[in-house]
Design an enzyme around this catalytic site. Structure first.
Site, PDB file in Angstrom:
ATOM      1  N   CYS A  74       0.825  -1.215   0.000  1.00  0.00           N
ATOM      2  CA  CYS A  74       0.000   0.000   0.000  1.00  0.00           C
ATOM      3  C   CYS A  74       0.855   1.259   0.000  1.00  0.00           C
ATOM      4  CB  CYS A  74      -0.918   0.036   1.211  1.00  0.00           C
ATOM      5  SG  CYS A  74      -2.005  -1.374   1.309  1.00  0.00           S
ATOM      6  N   ASP A 110       2.792   2.361   2.600  1.00  0.00           N
ATOM      7  CA  ASP A 110       3.266   2.867   3.902  1.00  0.00           C
ATOM      8  C   ASP A 110       3.198   1.845   5.037  1.00  0.00           C
ATOM      9  OD1 ASP A 110       0.493   3.330   3.679  1.00  0.00           O
ATOM     10  OD2 ASP A 110       0.794   5.495   3.498  1.00  0.00           O
ATOM     11  N   CYS A 128       5.224   7.838   2.182  1.00  0.00           N
ATOM     12  CA  CYS A 128       5.398   9.121   1.529  1.00  0.00           C
ATOM     13  C   CYS A 128       5.811  10.176   2.553  1.00  0.00           C
ATOM     14  CB  CYS A 128       4.126   9.528   0.795  1.00  0.00           C
ATOM     15  SG  CYS A 128       2.675   9.555   1.831  1.00  0.00           S
ATOM     16  N   CYS A 133      -2.676   9.021   6.223  1.00  0.00           N
ATOM     17  CA  CYS A 133      -1.392   8.967   6.939  1.00  0.00           C
ATOM     18  C   CYS A 133      -1.611   9.222   8.429  1.00  0.00           C
ATOM     19  CB  CYS A 133      -0.426  10.030   6.415  1.00  0.00           C
ATOM     20  SG  CYS A 133       0.051   9.788   4.700  1.00  0.00           S
TER      21      CYS A 133
END
Lengths: 134, 408
Positions: free
Chosen positions: A43, A45, A72, A115
């Site tokens: 995915c 992360d 990221c 995130c």
């Protein structure tokens, strides 16, 4: 990539000074260490968060934190932001952290909200791991 | 290339190139009252005649670079429009002959999206898988051909990988079968020799802005012998022999013509320089542990180099490489949150697609840019791995494929 200056700065500070920003690891087998790892490489992360706790009265406080994040720029910044919030908190306080606080602190763009969710999940998992050892 | 110390090193030439200053100054002659601003379609005065002459001269420059007849060149707004015109134009004109189209999974969206549209209109499209090295072989085309196949569309050079397809081999099979063959050559001009007088290609798309010309202009080659007919997409005046109406943008066309004229003159010297950069860059980048080249390195152009740095995510790598302008196949740099469909089509694991960076060199790249990039790259990859839990697990001997991940 429309990142706020806060994301960019946090990312760069962490990259340039990993020790100061708590990049690293504790021995996960230690009784006072809780480890959380969330996300998946496919995915894009993976966050690994470790807390080191100390008894204080009838609760525990987070004495120290270490983390590593693959992902990221905003994933790395989100972890780093979370880590800063955690030190000195009681576990009860840490459980109350919501991803929204990270979104606000870093001014994350909508497409990067996940995130912050991942960061919230990582502390929840770390606390769970710690509590299961007590 | 830029002189200010703050400007990042530009290594994204496959995305777009700057306009060559020689091209820009020529374009300036076709805009202002002092220049030749006329409408090339005006037949009644010298303003129109002069503009028309400039357009036809530019058409010859484009035709010369790819060795075709200038009358086979149709101006479009870019390679995207040329691809649309070729694919939809042929399919709709010849739909009574068949409704099957063949293309590949690694084509540019400018080819894939028109194909999707044609599927909605009742056509049947086969999307071929590339080889692991990113190549579409003549054999794969041969196997996919059906009795009702009317069109095959395969790119010459892949924009993400730089891999080269054997368009001569594919074209002869397609021609023998009696279907039309379209080639997206947006990445090719000035980088690889194209001789349309010998190639069995019916339609070919070109772009100006990948070859030091301006954005907003391109062309479609439409073969006259054997003749190919297409249904127009844009109507309104019958310009370009009815295939593409609309007032011709003289300055853009002159820019494309000049850019292609220079490309023809300087292709071999550009290539020598860029091949040296490629060799040097590749050698140094491969010294980084767990760096993998995407695409068959023995079957590609030297100006594009796509590398995955395992255990590091591509977008964070791009942020770390802030002094260098490159692109990534990482999902995080795209709006869709999907990693590069081209890298996935090669059968690469998703994490390697997330970890990929495309470096592309060009005419204004200097040796010092390449050296500086290599230096920064090694350093940033190392620091990001320091931050990566995957790298840590790899060093501890954990098999990442065997881990049960908490997918979200």
């Amino acid at each position: 990539m429309a990142y706020s200056k806060k994301v960019v700065d946090k990312f760069e500070e962490t990259l340039n000074n990993p020790q100061a920003f708590k990049v690293g690891k504790f021995d996960p087998k230690e009784v006072n260490v809780g480890t959380g790892m969330v996300g998946a490489p496919a995915c894009g992360d993976v966050m690994k968060l470790q807390i080191k706790c100390e008894q204080k009265g009838n609760t525990h406080i987070i004495k120290d934190v270490k983390f590593k994040t693959y992902g990221c720029g905003s994933a790395i910044a989100s972890s780093s932001e979370l880590v800063e919030m955690l030190i000195g908190m009681t576990l009860e306080e840490a459980k109350e952290i919501k991803n929204k606080e990270i979104v606000d602190a870093l001014e994350l763009p909508p497409i990067k909200i996940h995130c912050s969710v991942l960061a919230e999940d990582s502390i929840k998992q770390a606390i769970q791991d710690f509590e299961s050892k007590q | 290339m830029k002189t200010e110390t703050q400007a990042p090193i530009y290594l994204d030439y496959a995305s777009t190139t700057p306009v060559d200053p020689r091209v820009a100054s020529k374009m300036m002659e076709y805009l202002t009252p002092e220049g030749e601003f006329g409408n090339p379609a005006s037949r009644s005065h010298r303003y129109g005649w002069a503009a028309d002459e400039a357009v036809e001269e530019a058409r010859s420059h484009v035709a010369n670079l790819v060795n075709c007849d200038p009358r086979e060149i149709v101006w479009t707004s870019g390679a995207t429009e040329a691809d649309n015109l070729a694919i939809k134009g042929v399919a709709r004109f010849y739909k009574s002959k068949g409704n099957h189209i063949i293309t590949s999974k690694i084509e540019h969206k400018a080819v894939l999206d028109p194909c999707r549209q044609l599927e909605r209109e009742g056509f049947e499209v086969t999307y071929l898988d590339p080889s692991e090295g990113g190549i579409i072989t003549p054999e794969a085309i041969k196997e996919a051909l059906q009795e009702n196949t009317i069109l095959v569309s395969v790119m010459h050079i892949n924009n993400e990988l730089g891999t080269l397809n054997d368009i001569e081999g594919i074209g002869s099979i397609v021609r023998k079968h009696g279907a039309f063959f379209h080639v997206d050559a947006a990445q090719s001009t000035g980088k690889a020799e194209i001789d349309l007088s010998n190639l069995p290609v019916d339609l070919m798309s070109f772009s100006a802005h990948k070859t030091y010309g301006p954005k907003g202009i391109g062309a479609l080659f439409v073969r006259r012998k054997p003749r190919v007919r297409i249904e127009a997409l844009i109507h309104g005046g019958g310009h370009e022999r009815g295939m593409r109406s609309g007032t011709l943008p003289t300055h853009q066309i002159v820019g494309m013509g000049e850019a292609f004229r220079i490309a023809q003159q300087e292709m071999s010297s550009d290539l020598v320089k860029i091949s040296n950069f490629h060799e040097k860059f590749l050698k140094e980048a491969m010294k980084i542990e767990h760096a993998y080249i995407n695409g068959d390195v023995n079957n590609k152009v030297p100006n594009i180099l796509n590398i995955s740095f395992n255990f590091v995510e591509g977008e964070s790598l791009i942020m770390g490489l802030k002094d260098i302008a490159v692109s990534s196949g990482s999902a995080c740099t795209s709006a869709s949150l999907e990693p590069s469909y081209v890298l996935r089509a090669l059968g690469r694991k998703d994490e390697l697609a997330h970890s990929s960076i495309r470096f592309s060199f060009g005419r204004f790249t200097e040796e010092a840019d390449v050296e500086r990039t290599i230096e920064i790259l090694g350093n940033v990859v190392e620091r990001l791995r320091e931050l990566s839990p995957l790298w840590e697990m790899h060093l501890d001997g954990v098999d990442l494929d065997a881990v049960e991940w908490d997918t979200h």
